[in-house]
Design an enzyme around this catalytic site. Structure first.
Site: not given
Length: 142
Positions: A69, A110-112
């Protein structure tokens, strides 16, 4: 009256500069709501706005076949900075886009940047002329 003939060349030089300058507000209106590829991809929901004016921003959807991302966000930030605009990421996820069957599935996170509001993403997609006839489903996360 003699001094006007000296000002005339200045006007001829300045007019092209004035015509070529576009304000950030005009640039904001030109930013497309949706940029997606066909197939399974990561996507971000991004607020685009003029510096200091987040109340009048535009929420856009950006998705590309990429590994992270972060790459989507970095590419979008560079493009918006060229237009004099600022960005804020509202989250991300995954879109399965089947343009042939006119079907789309939105899910994941999304991990971020965290999970995007997939229902808002769906509304933006359906409001665009390209995806208005698509069958779009949102998978609920547990």
């Amino acid at each position: 009256m003699n001094y006007l003939k000296y000002l005339s060349p200045i006007g001829r030089c300045a007019k092209p500069l004035i015509r070529s300058y576009t304000s950030p507000a005009a640039n904001l209106l030109k930013v497309p709501k949706v940029e997606l590829e066909d197939g399974k991809m990561l996507y971000l929901l991004i607020m685009v706005y003029m510096h200091g004016d987040t109340n009048n921003g535009k929420t856009v959807v950006r998705g590309w076949n990429t590994d992270s991302h972060d790459g989507i966000y970095d590419k979008n930030v560079r493009a918006m900075e060229k237009l004099g605009l600022c960005t804020k990421c509202l989250g991300g996820g995954v879109i399965d886009n089947n343009e042939g069957a006119k079907k789309m599935k939105i899910h994941g996170r999304c991990k971020t940047f965290g999970a995007a509001n997939h229902y808002k993403t769906k509304d933006i997609l359906l409001s665009s002329s390209k995806y208005k006839d698509f069958s779009i489903t949102v998978k609920k996360e547990n």
